[in-house]
Design an enzyme around this catalytic site. Structure first.
Site, PDB file in Angstrom:
ATOM      1  N   GLY A  46     -16.177 -22.619  19.025  1.00 46.92           N
ATOM      2  CA  GLY A  46     -15.535 -23.854  19.461  1.00 46.92           C
ATOM      3  C   GLY A  46     -14.258 -24.070  18.675  1.00 46.92           C
ATOM      4  N   GLN A  51      -7.271 -28.480  15.219  1.00 43.18           N
ATOM      5  CA  GLN A  51      -7.458 -27.382  14.262  1.00 43.18           C
ATOM      6  C   GLN A  51      -6.293 -26.391  14.284  1.00 43.18           C
ATOM      7  OE1 GLN A  51     -11.756 -26.736  15.640  1.00 43.18           O
ATOM      8  NE2 GLN A  51     -11.828 -26.126  13.494  1.00 43.18           N
ATOM      9  N   CYS A  99     -17.692 -24.293  10.590  1.00 43.15           N
ATOM     10  CA  CYS A  99     -16.440 -24.778  11.184  1.00 43.15           C
ATOM     11  C   CYS A  99     -15.308 -23.871  10.725  1.00 43.15           C
ATOM     12  CB  CYS A  99     -16.188 -26.217  10.719  1.00 43.15           C
ATOM     13  SG  CYS A  99     -14.661 -26.915  11.361  1.00 43.15           S
ATOM     14  N   LEU A 100     -14.429 -23.496  11.644  1.00 42.10           N
ATOM     15  CA  LEU A 100     -13.313 -22.617  11.280  1.00 42.10           C
ATOM     16  C   LEU A 100     -12.372 -23.301  10.287  1.00 42.10           C
ATOM     17  CD1 LEU A 100     -12.562 -21.080  14.796  1.00 42.10           C
ATOM     18  CD2 LEU A 100     -13.728 -19.985  12.871  1.00 42.10           C
ATOM     19  N   HIS A 141     -19.754 -31.619  17.782  1.00 43.82           N
ATOM     20  CA  HIS A 141     -19.005 -31.163  16.602  1.00 43.82           C
ATOM     21  C   HIS A 141     -17.494 -31.158  16.905  1.00 43.82           C
ATOM     22  CE1 HIS A 141     -18.291 -28.186  13.158  1.00 43.82           C
ATOM     23  NE2 HIS A 141     -17.164 -28.143  13.850  1.00 43.82           N
ATOM     24  N   GLU A 142     -17.120 -30.576  18.053  1.00 42.10           N
ATOM     25  CA  GLU A 142     -15.689 -30.490  18.394  1.00 42.10           C
ATOM     26  C   GLU A 142     -15.118 -31.875  18.682  1.00 42.10           C
ATOM     27  OE1 GLU A 142     -14.300 -27.823  17.677  1.00 42.10           O
ATOM     28  OE2 GLU A 142     -16.129 -26.638  17.553  1.00 42.10           O
ATOM     29  N   HIS A 145     -13.929 -33.685  15.704  1.00 42.63           N
ATOM     30  CA  HIS A 145     -12.581 -33.302  15.257  1.00 42.63           C
ATOM     31  C   HIS A 145     -11.518 -34.228  15.857  1.00 42.63           C
ATOM     32  CE1 HIS A 145     -13.167 -29.698  12.891  1.00 42.63           C
ATOM     33  NE2 HIS A 145     -13.917 -29.137  13.810  1.00 42.63           N
TER      34      HIS A 145
HETATM   35 NI    NI Z   1     -15.200 -27.524  13.490  1.00 38.15          NI
END
Ligand code: NI
Length: 179
Positions: A46, A51, A99-100, A141-142, A145
């Protein structure tokens, strides 16, 4: 194909609240395509636009789950523009999230196990669906963000500090190795 740099905590941009996409046009579709390239290369399942430092309410997901156990991952790209959660279950599920933007760190987070969500796709078409399992977790989760929230914000202070300490240690070791 364009790979975009992924920003990482504690970049203050990750704390910014993203603004709605006004028009789903070719610029947005190009951004979506670049986000998929970036996410697959990372690799991740994701990615929210913030991000890659674009504060728009837009995210991409591909769980890449094999159709059968042990099979090859099958691509299943999903685009969520201006997503909203219109209902969430009281029952929760626990999943070890990563998470990236918090690279290589994982921690268990509880979230509603069923949600009803509404969003636009990359053609500007509205969808409304009930989601569960990993897709429900990943979307929540996304969507966090988009509000400037990271998964580590759901942890106790003690656990969050542990994750951040481990991240700092990992970065130090990587810097040492690069030197
Ligand atoms: Ni994330």
């Amino acid at each position: 194909m364009a790979l975009l740099p992924i920003i990482e905590t504690p970049d203050p941009l990750l704390r910014q609240i993203s603004t709605p996409v006004e028009v789903v046009d070719d610029d947005i579709r190009r951004l979506v395509s670049d986000m998929f390239d970036t996410m697959y290369a990372a690799p991740g399942i994701g990615l929210a636009a913030i991000q890659i430092a674009v504060p728009k309410r837009l995210l991409v997901i591909d769980l890449q789950e094999p159709e059968e156990e042990g099979g090859d991952p099958v691509r299943d790209p999903r685009v969520f523009i201006n997503p909203e959660i219109i209902w969430a279950s009281d029952t929760l599920q626990t999943y070890s999230e990563g998470c990236l933007s918090v690279p290589d760190q994982y921690a268990e987070v509880d979230r509603p196990d069923h949600i009803r969500a509404r969003w636009l796709d990359e053609q500007g078409k509205t969808h409304e669906e009930e989601l569960d399992g990993l897709l429900a977790i990943c979307l929540q989760h996304e969507m966090d963000h988009l509000e400037g929230i990271l998964f580590i914000d759901h942890l106790s202070r003690l656990k969050r500090d542990m994750v951040l300490k481990k991240l700092a240690k990992m970065r130090k070791e990587m810097a040492k190795r690069a030197a």
